[in-house]
Motif scaffolding. Structure first.
Motif, mmCIF file in Angstrom:
data_model
loop_
_atom_site.group_PDB
_atom_site.id
_atom_site.type_symbol
_atom_site.label_atom_id
_atom_site.label_comp_id
_atom_site.label_asym_id
_atom_site.label_seq_id
_atom_site.Cartn_x
_atom_site.Cartn_y
_atom_site.Cartn_z
ATOM 1 N N GLU A 1 -14.399 13.140 0.174
ATOM 2 C CA GLU A 1 -13.889 14.485 0.439
ATOM 3 C C GLU A 1 -12.950 14.443 1.629
ATOM 4 O OE1 GLU A 1 -14.101 17.293 -1.101
ATOM 5 O OE2 GLU A 1 -15.479 16.653 -2.671
ATOM 6 N N PRO A 2 -11.653 14.627 1.438
ATOM 7 C CA PRO A 2 -10.945 14.693 0.150
ATOM 8 C C PRO A 2 -10.791 13.284 -0.441
ATOM 9 C CG PRO A 2 -9.373 14.804 1.953
ATOM 10 C CD PRO A 2 -10.737 14.767 2.583
ATOM 11 N N PRO A 3 -10.295 13.177 -1.684
ATOM 12 C CA PRO A 3 -10.105 11.855 -2.291
ATOM 13 C C PRO A 3 -9.086 11.008 -1.525
ATOM 14 C CG PRO A 3 -10.013 13.592 -3.946
ATOM 15 C CD PRO A 3 -9.966 14.266 -2.614
ATOM 16 N N PHE A 4 -9.093 9.712 -1.802
ATOM 17 C CA PHE A 4 -8.250 8.763 -1.066
ATOM 18 C C PHE A 4 -6.959 8.452 -1.823
ATOM 19 C CE2 PHE A 4 -12.532 8.069 0.488
ATOM 20 C CZ PHE A 4 -12.339 7.963 1.860
ATOM 21 N N ASP A 5 -5.946 8.022 -1.047
ATOM 22 C CA ASP A 5 -4.697 7.538 -1.647
ATOM 23 C C ASP A 5 -4.885 6.141 -2.236
ATOM 24 O OD1 ASP A 5 -3.310 9.842 -0.779
ATOM 25 O OD2 ASP A 5 -2.979 8.944 1.196
ATOM 26 N N GLY A 6 -5.779 5.363 -1.621
ATOM 27 C CA GLY A 6 -5.981 3.999 -2.090
ATOM 28 C C GLY A 6 -7.402 3.525 -1.874
ATOM 29 N N ALA B 1 -1.812 5.150 9.279
ATOM 30 C CA ALA B 1 -2.746 5.422 8.175
ATOM 31 C C ALA B 1 -4.183 5.420 8.691
ATOM 32 C CB ALA B 1 -2.577 4.381 7.072
ATOM 33 N N HIS B 2 -5.080 6.004 7.906
ATOM 34 C CA HIS B 2 -6.500 6.020 8.268
ATOM 35 C C HIS B 2 -7.304 5.236 7.232
ATOM 36 C CE1 HIS B 2 -10.633 7.397 8.885
ATOM 37 N NE2 HIS B 2 -10.250 7.601 10.141
ATOM 38 N N PHE B 3 -8.273 4.456 7.732
ATOM 39 C CA PHE B 3 -9.078 3.595 6.874
ATOM 40 C C PHE B 3 -10.560 3.900 7.052
ATOM 41 C CE2 PHE B 3 -5.078 1.507 7.358
ATOM 42 C CZ PHE B 3 -4.850 0.842 6.158
ATOM 43 N N THR B 4 -11.225 4.289 5.972
ATOM 44 C CA THR B 4 -12.682 4.394 5.960
ATOM 45 C C THR B 4 -13.225 3.024 5.556
ATOM 46 O OG1 THR B 4 -12.651 6.738 5.390
ATOM 47 C CG2 THR B 4 -14.660 5.514 4.846
ATOM 48 N N LEU B 5 -14.126 2.488 6.370
ATOM 49 C CA LEU B 5 -14.691 1.151 6.129
ATOM 50 C C LEU B 5 -16.128 1.319 5.659
ATOM 51 C CD1 LEU B 5 -13.370 -0.649 9.345
ATOM 52 C CD2 LEU B 5 -12.202 -0.299 7.175
ATOM 53 N N LEU B 6 -16.354 1.041 4.382
ATOM 54 C CA LEU B 6 -17.644 1.337 3.752
ATOM 55 C C LEU B 6 -18.436 0.060 3.519
ATOM 56 C CD1 LEU B 6 -19.031 3.946 2.454
ATOM 57 C CD2 LEU B 6 -18.263 2.997 0.274
ATOM 58 N N LEU C 1 0.836 -1.206 0.000
ATOM 59 C CA LEU C 1 0.000 0.000 0.000
ATOM 60 C C LEU C 1 0.871 1.256 0.000
ATOM 61 C CD1 LEU C 1 -2.689 -0.956 2.692
ATOM 62 C CD2 LEU C 1 -2.822 -1.259 0.210
ATOM 63 N N GLN C 2 0.435 2.260 -0.752
ATOM 64 C CA GLN C 2 1.131 3.547 -0.771
ATOM 65 C C GLN C 2 0.167 4.642 -0.361
ATOM 66 O OE1 GLN C 2 3.636 4.393 -4.215
ATOM 67 N NE2 GLN C 2 3.472 2.261 -4.854
ATOM 68 N N GLY C 3 0.562 5.442 0.642
ATOM 69 C CA GLY C 3 -0.281 6.546 1.091
ATOM 70 C C GLY C 3 -0.706 6.400 2.535
ATOM 71 N N ASP C 4 -1.593 7.301 2.956
ATOM 72 C CA ASP C 4 -2.032 7.355 4.354
ATOM 73 C C ASP C 4 -3.545 7.298 4.524
ATOM 74 O OD1 ASP C 4 0.585 7.691 5.570
ATOM 75 O OD2 ASP C 4 0.587 9.706 4.689
ATOM 76 N N ARG C 5 -4.292 7.522 3.438
ATOM 77 C CA ARG C 5 -5.755 7.524 3.542
ATOM 78 C C ARG C 5 -6.322 6.492 2.582
ATOM 79 N NH1 ARG C 5 -8.693 11.022 1.866
ATOM 80 N NH2 ARG C 5 -10.351 11.019 3.411
ATOM 81 N N PHE C 6 -7.039 5.530 3.151
ATOM 82 C CA PHE C 6 -7.560 4.422 2.352
ATOM 83 C C PHE C 6 -9.052 4.247 2.609
ATOM 84 C CE2 PHE C 6 -3.098 3.622 3.180
ATOM 85 C CZ PHE C 6 -2.609 3.336 1.912
ATOM 86 N N ILE C 7 -9.728 3.689 1.617
ATOM 87 C CA ILE C 7 -11.123 3.291 1.802
ATOM 88 C C ILE C 7 -11.249 1.824 1.410
ATOM 89 C CG2 ILE C 7 -11.766 4.207 -0.503
ATOM 90 C CD1 ILE C 7 -14.590 4.751 0.764
ATOM 91 N N ASP C 8 -11.870 1.058 2.293
ATOM 92 C CA ASP C 8 -12.138 -0.368 2.050
ATOM 93 C C ASP C 8 -13.602 -0.474 1.644
ATOM 94 O OD1 ASP C 8 -12.414 -3.110 2.099
ATOM 95 O OD2 ASP C 8 -12.109 -3.318 4.264
ATOM 96 N N THR D 1 -8.392 3.935 16.711
ATOM 97 C CA THR D 1 -8.680 5.350 16.475
ATOM 98 C C THR D 1 -8.499 5.742 15.011
ATOM 99 O OG1 THR D 1 -6.393 5.900 17.028
ATOM 100 C CG2 THR D 1 -7.999 5.993 18.814
ATOM 101 N N ASN D 2 -8.031 4.809 14.175
ATOM 102 C CA ASN D 2 -7.726 5.169 12.783
ATOM 103 C C ASN D 2 -8.655 4.506 11.774
ATOM 104 O OD1 ASN D 2 -6.576 2.625 13.336
ATOM 105 N ND2 ASN D 2 -4.994 2.880 11.781
ATOM 106 N N ILE D 3 -9.904 4.210 12.219
ATOM 107 C CA ILE D 3 -10.915 3.724 11.279
ATOM 108 C C ILE D 3 -12.177 4.570 11.396
ATOM 109 C CG2 ILE D 3 -10.072 1.325 11.284
ATOM 110 C CD1 ILE D 3 -12.551 0.606 13.018
ATOM 111 N N SER D 4 -12.913 4.670 10.290
ATOM 112 C CA SER D 4 -14.216 5.342 10.268
ATOM 113 C C SER D 4 -15.217 4.426 9.571
ATOM 114 C CB SER D 4 -14.144 6.671 9.503
ATOM 115 O OG SER D 4 -13.252 7.557 10.122
ATOM 116 N N PRO D 5 -16.050 3.706 10.345
ATOM 117 C CA PRO D 5 -17.088 2.891 9.714
ATOM 118 C C PRO D 5 -18.183 3.780 9.118
ATOM 119 C CG PRO D 5 -16.613 2.158 11.972
ATOM 120 C CD PRO D 5 -16.006 3.499 11.803
ATOM 121 N N VAL D 6 -18.576 3.515 7.882
ATOM 122 C CA VAL D 6 -19.589 4.326 7.205
ATOM 123 C C VAL D 6 -20.591 3.399 6.520
ATOM 124 C CG1 VAL D 6 -20.030 6.025 5.392
ATOM 125 C CG2 VAL D 6 -17.951 6.204 6.777
ATOM 126 N N GLN D 7 -21.886 3.668 6.767
ATOM 127 C CA GLN D 7 -22.923 2.910 6.061
ATOM 128 C C GLN D 7 -23.364 3.699 4.834
ATOM 129 O OE1 GLN D 7 -26.420 1.822 8.329
ATOM 130 N NE2 GLN D 7 -27.440 0.953 6.542
#
Length: 205
Positions: free
Chosen positions: A130-135, A90-95, A64-71, A115-121
């Motif tokens: 917003e802003p776009p993701f690195d991965g 890194a921070h992970f948005t879990l969609l 992985l390259q970057g710090d902001r990811f969305i799964d 502390t570095n995840i954001s679960p989103v439904q």
């Protein structure tokens, strides 16, 4: 469990702190406990979860390259939660579109102190980055073409798509739209896992 996890990590040449190992075990225990009521995964045995969920996820981290990811289509948090544990900077948005899965993810976040995840439904095609993701990461989510169609607006200009696949998806690769470029295809080594694993890394041209 902790001894088996340590052996598997050693076999994969992955070095983690004791706290990270405990968080991974804590996640497996929660997955096992909630699975009875929520049917989060077809894998019922926690020992098998170590191989088929934990190791299968964390072997991706070095690529992985970057710090902001969305799964996207994270389900019960795979590969996002194991990756968030082994990559705490890194921070992970879990969609995911299913409320019960997102409730489980919030419980995991609370109980193991992530502390570095954001679960989103949300449905992926309705989610605004917003802003776009690195991965943009997906595991067993969709074909490459569908993934790119649904997720094309999620990464930044230097962002990448990371698709976790079983056998090398040559037919899917051949039918990729022209604006996308295969950056690399990695054969992943997952100790004690039957079957092939590949990571397809895609960038926009």
């Amino acid at each position: 469990m902790i001894n088996r996890l340590s052996r598997l990590l050693d076999a994969a040449n992955i070095s983690l702190s004791d706290q990270q190992k405990q968080q991974l075990i804590g996640y497996v225990e929660l997955l096992h406990k909630w699975n009875k009521a929520y049917n989060l995964t077809s894998v019922r045995d926690p020992q098998q979860m170590l191989v088929r969920h934990i190791l299968d996820s964390v072997v991706v981290e070095p690529h992985l390259q970057g710090d902001r990811f969305i799964d996207v289509g994270t389900g019960p948090g795979l590969p996002g939660i194991p990756l968030a544990i082994v990559r705490p900077q890194a921070h992970f948005t879990l969609l995911d579109s299913l409320g019960k899965r997102v409730r489980f993810l919030r419980q995991v976040q609370h109980e193991i102190g992530l502390t570095n995840i954001s679960p989103v439904q949300s449905r992926v095609e309705e989610f605004v980055a917003e802003p776009p993701f690195d991965g943009v990461i997906s595991r067993a989510f969709a074909s490459l073409e569908d993934m790119l169609n649904w997720c094309h607006a999620l990464p930044g200009t230097q962002g990448r798509f990371y698709a976790l696949k079983g056998v090398r998806p040559d037919e899917e690769i051949a039918s990729l739209p022209a604006q996308f470029k295969i950056e690399k295809i990695e054969t992943l080594h997952v100790p004690e896992l039957d079957g092939e694993r590949h990571l397809v890394v895609i960038s926009t041209q």
